[in-house]
Design a protein around this motif. Structure first.
Motif, mmCIF file in Angstrom:
data_model
loop_
_atom_site.group_PDB
_atom_site.id
_atom_site.type_symbol
_atom_site.label_atom_id
_atom_site.label_comp_id
_atom_site.label_asym_id
_atom_site.label_seq_id
_atom_site.Cartn_x
_atom_site.Cartn_y
_atom_site.Cartn_z
ATOM 1 N N LEU A 1 7.161 26.915 -24.674
ATOM 2 C CA LEU A 1 6.995 28.227 -25.304
ATOM 3 C C LEU A 1 5.706 28.844 -24.800
ATOM 4 N N LYS A 2 5.715 30.174 -24.631
ATOM 5 C CA LYS A 2 4.556 30.880 -24.093
ATOM 6 C C LYS A 2 3.973 31.809 -25.163
ATOM 7 N N PRO A 3 2.675 32.142 -25.024
ATOM 8 C CA PRO A 3 2.042 33.005 -26.050
ATOM 9 C C PRO A 3 2.771 34.328 -26.269
ATOM 10 N N ASP A 4 3.365 34.924 -25.224
ATOM 11 C CA ASP A 4 3.985 36.231 -25.425
ATOM 12 C C ASP A 4 5.344 36.150 -26.132
ATOM 13 N N ASP A 5 5.863 34.913 -26.351
ATOM 14 C CA ASP A 5 7.096 34.753 -27.136
ATOM 15 C C ASP A 5 6.926 35.317 -28.536
ATOM 16 N N ARG B 1 -8.974 30.415 -22.777
ATOM 17 C CA ARG B 1 -10.034 30.510 -21.766
ATOM 18 C C ARG B 1 -10.073 29.255 -20.892
ATOM 19 N N PHE B 2 -9.720 28.117 -21.491
ATOM 20 C CA PHE B 2 -9.816 26.857 -20.741
ATOM 21 C C PHE B 2 -8.495 26.378 -20.172
ATOM 22 N N HIS B 3 -7.423 27.184 -20.364
ATOM 23 C CA HIS B 3 -6.124 26.718 -19.893
ATOM 24 C C HIS B 3 -5.428 27.742 -19.017
ATOM 25 N N VAL B 4 -4.998 27.283 -17.876
ATOM 26 C CA VAL B 4 -4.212 28.131 -16.993
ATOM 27 C C VAL B 4 -2.739 27.835 -17.298
ATOM 28 N N ASN B 5 -1.945 28.870 -17.240
ATOM 29 C CA ASN B 5 -0.513 28.707 -17.548
ATOM 30 C C ASN B 5 -0.316 27.956 -18.864
ATOM 31 N N PRO B 6 -0.857 28.532 -19.947
ATOM 32 C CA PRO B 6 -0.829 27.801 -21.220
ATOM 33 C C PRO B 6 0.560 27.806 -21.848
#
Lengths: 426, 239
Positions: free
Chosen positions: A80-84, A225-230
């Motif tokens: 799941l992604k934040p924009d979901d 801030r610390f995660h790419v492709n969260p």
């Protein structure tokens, strides 16, 4: 039509039997009432623990595909992604949608660590799950989010395990915090975070069963801030008031499944767990447990009932001549029957009242025993036996049923004696 | 006017292999105000006759009319009401409730007649005075002599103002002095106009009554009128 005085006189002549019968009924009443009270306490305790935390949420999580469908082949993971969250917030059947993510790093202070990894959330998460901050600290504010600050809020037990010098940790008997950790710096992985708040102790769970007391929170944006492709750990959903929860969960799944090109049929790939339904099962189980305890009490009471019946048969047998005298001077069979039913009623009332008073006293004593700091006890919602009106009514009902059943046959036997055989049976 | 009418009353039962005829076709008429005895050896059926007369037992066959009611067809509930209002019993063994006082024993029939407590007390006290036990009202049976117990029983038999007083060997358990007192009391009651039936095997007791009905093997073998019952006394009013 009843020689009430003589009912009493006759009973007084049987003090020993009467006393033992009353004792049996009182004991049975104590056992049935206290069992029901304990069951009720457990049930109320559970309702207390589950009425906050994740209690009324639907938890949406990604998993692994078990079907080949669309973009997914068997075994592929859905993240799941934040924009979901934005998609779900557009659904009118959902009142609140909050993302949460697990930061895969350990939280440490000097040599101490925590059991749970930090959970990244937005400020609104606090109201959604009923978290409360201990005095002296604070929860995340919009600025923490905007500036992606390295601040952290920790659960009570997590704080104890991190900051107490004394490290003889006892899950059963949690010690208090020795000093305030507010303002202290701890590490999430290698990053330094400042403690801004400690949560009030709360026996409830969040997410998929994380105890609030052991949880650790960081601002969602700091985690980004610390995660790419969260990818998210879960999406917490609170359905709007009055909507069908199952339909709300289904539409949420559908929206997300469509976005990722996943099958809505695949229950493993996209999971929606309704915590309230899970509790319902638990509540039903507890009602079952309470019924079971009640039945044990009822059996005890039935045994006491057999005792009543026995004592009454003996009384009737001893009083046969008296029954004959009464009948000779004009007592109708009904009056004789009533005579013994009243006798049983008096016996049961005395026993029942004594039993209920003893139970009340017992419950008062148990409620006043201080049990604090026991994790397991807190987990159960600090249950204490509760002698509710319903329970007292149930006990009285059970006493009446057993009493009538126990007294009916001896009384009928007494009424069926003919005056002649009663007088001759001397 | 006949108070009691028995027509062909029989009572038989099976005792082992034997068919026993306790009563075998008894026909009898008793008038109001009579003082009679039923005399017979033990096993003659006199007790069975008394039980039938007292509505304690139902006859196997025959017709029994008491005070214009066909009681041979009554249910046990109706018979209880008849015993309560029309019959007073005096037993050889007194049959008092042991844990109740003399007053409470005398009150008992009034309880089942539905009389209120105040009236019960007043009536029972009056009758205990009447039988000479005004000072023994709160005594329990075990504190009374045999003669006193029997007088309590007589007071109890009288308390509902019954049509018939049935006495089964009323002096059988008493010494001769107490027995004589009871006999005298019976004579007084007879002079008040009450109907008294004494069941006995004692000829001297029977001789004190005005009519002797001799029973043998369940049959009336002799009905002897000692003193013509020309004197039907009027019963006292207002008691």
């Amino acid at each position: 039509m009843i020689a009430f005085r003589q009912i009493i006189q006759e009973m007084a002549a049987e003090k020993l039997h009467l006393g033992l019968t009353i004792l049996a009924i009182a004991w049975a009443t104590v056992s049935i009432a206290s069992m029901l009270a304990v069951g009720e306490g457990l049930r109320q305790g559970l309702i207390r623990t589950t009425s906050n935390g994740n209690g009324d949420l639907i938890l949406l999580t990604g998993g692994f595909a078990t079907l080949d469908y669309g973009n997914f082949s068997k075994g592929k993971q859905l993240n799941l992604k934040p924009d979901d969250v934005d998609l779900l917030r557009a659904l009118p059947s959902l009142a609140q949608v909050e993302p949460s993510a697990v930061w895969s790093a350990s939280v440490t202070y000097k040599d101490n660590g925590t059991w749970q990894q930090p959970l990244a959330v937005y400020p609104q998460y606090k109201n959604l799950t009923g978290l409360q901050i201990d005095s002296g600290g604070r929860w995340f504010n919009p600025l923490d989010i905007k500036e992606q600050r390295k601040v952290i809020v920790i659960g009570k037990s997590a704080a104890v395990s991190l900051f107490n010098e004394d490290d003889d940790f006892d899950w059963e008997n949690m010690p208090d915090l020795e000093s305030s950790p507010i303002g202290k710096q701890l590490k999430v992985g290698e990053e330094k975070f400042t403690v801004i708040g400690v949560l009030k102790s709360n026996p409830s769970n969040i997410e998929n069963g994380i105890p609030i007391d052991y949880a650790v929170f960081v601002p969602f944006t700091t985690w980004l801030r610390f995660h790419v492709n969260p990818s998210l750990g879960a999406i917490n959903i609170k359905p709007a008031a009055g909507v069908d929860r199952e339909k709300a969960a289904a539409s949420a799944r559908q929206v997300i499944a469509r976005k990722y090109g996943a099958s809505t049929e695949d229950l493993q790939l996209l999971q929606a767990q309704d915590m309230l339904l899970r509790q319902k099962t638990m509540r039903q189980f507890l009602i079952g447990l309470q019924s079971f305890l009640g039945i044990i009490g009822l059996v005890t009471l039935a045994v006491a009932g057999i005792g009543i019946a026995n004592v009454m048969y003996a009384t009737v047998k001893r009083a046969t001549r008296d029954i004959g005298i009464r009948m000779a001077v004009g007592a109708r069979p009904g009056a004789i029957k009533l005579h013994y039913l009243i006798q049983a009623f008096i016996t049961i009332s005395i026993g029942g009242v004594i039993g209920l008073i003893l139970t009340y006293a017992l419950v008062q004593v148990l409620q006043n025993i201080p049990i604090q700091g026991s994790g397991f006890y807190d987990y159960l919602g600090q249950p204490t036996p509760e002698l509710s009106f319903t329970i007292v009514s149930l006990v009285i009902l059970a006493l009446s049923v057993v009493g009538i059943a126990a007294a009916w046959f001896p009384a009928r036997h007494a009424a069926a004696i003919t005056p002649l055989e009663a007088l001759q049976g001397e | 006017m006949s108070l009691v009418q028995l027509k062909d009353i029989s009572k038989h039962y099976q005792s082992g292999d034997e068919h026993v005829y306790a009563l075998d076709g008894v026909t009898l008429t008793i008038k109001k105000g009579e003082f009679l005895s039923i005399l017979g050896p033990s096993g003659s059926g006199k007790s069975t006759l008394m039980n039938v007369l007292g509505c304690l037992d139902k006859p196997t066959a025959g017709f029994y009319q008491l005070d214009d009611h066909d009681v041979s067809s009554f249910s046990s509930k109706e018979l209880a009401a008849v015993r309560n209002s029309k019959i007073g019993f005096v037993f050889q063994s007194f049959n008092l409730l042991e844990y109740a006082t003399a007053l409470e024993n005398v009150m008992l029939p009034l309880v089942y007649a539905g009389v209120n407590l105040r009236k019960r007390r007043a009536k029972a006290a009056e009758l205990l005075e009447r039988v000479g036990l005004g000072d023994r009202m709160s005594h329990k049976p075990n504190q009374l002599s045999g003669g006193q117990k029997q007088r309590v029983a007589i007071a109890r038999a009288l308390v509902n103002d019954p049509q018939i007083i049935l006495a089964d060997e009323p002096t059988g358990a008493l010494d001769s002095k107490s027995g004589a007192e009871i006999e005298a009391l019976f004579s007084e009651l007879h002079h008040e106009g009450r109907t008294l039936i004494v069941v006995t095997h004692d000829i001297s007791l029977a001789r004190r009554t005005k009519r002797i009905i001799n029973i043998k093997d369940g049959k009336v073998v002799d009905d002897e009128i000692l003193e013509p019952s020309s004197t039907i006394y009027h019963r006292r009013e207002g008691d």
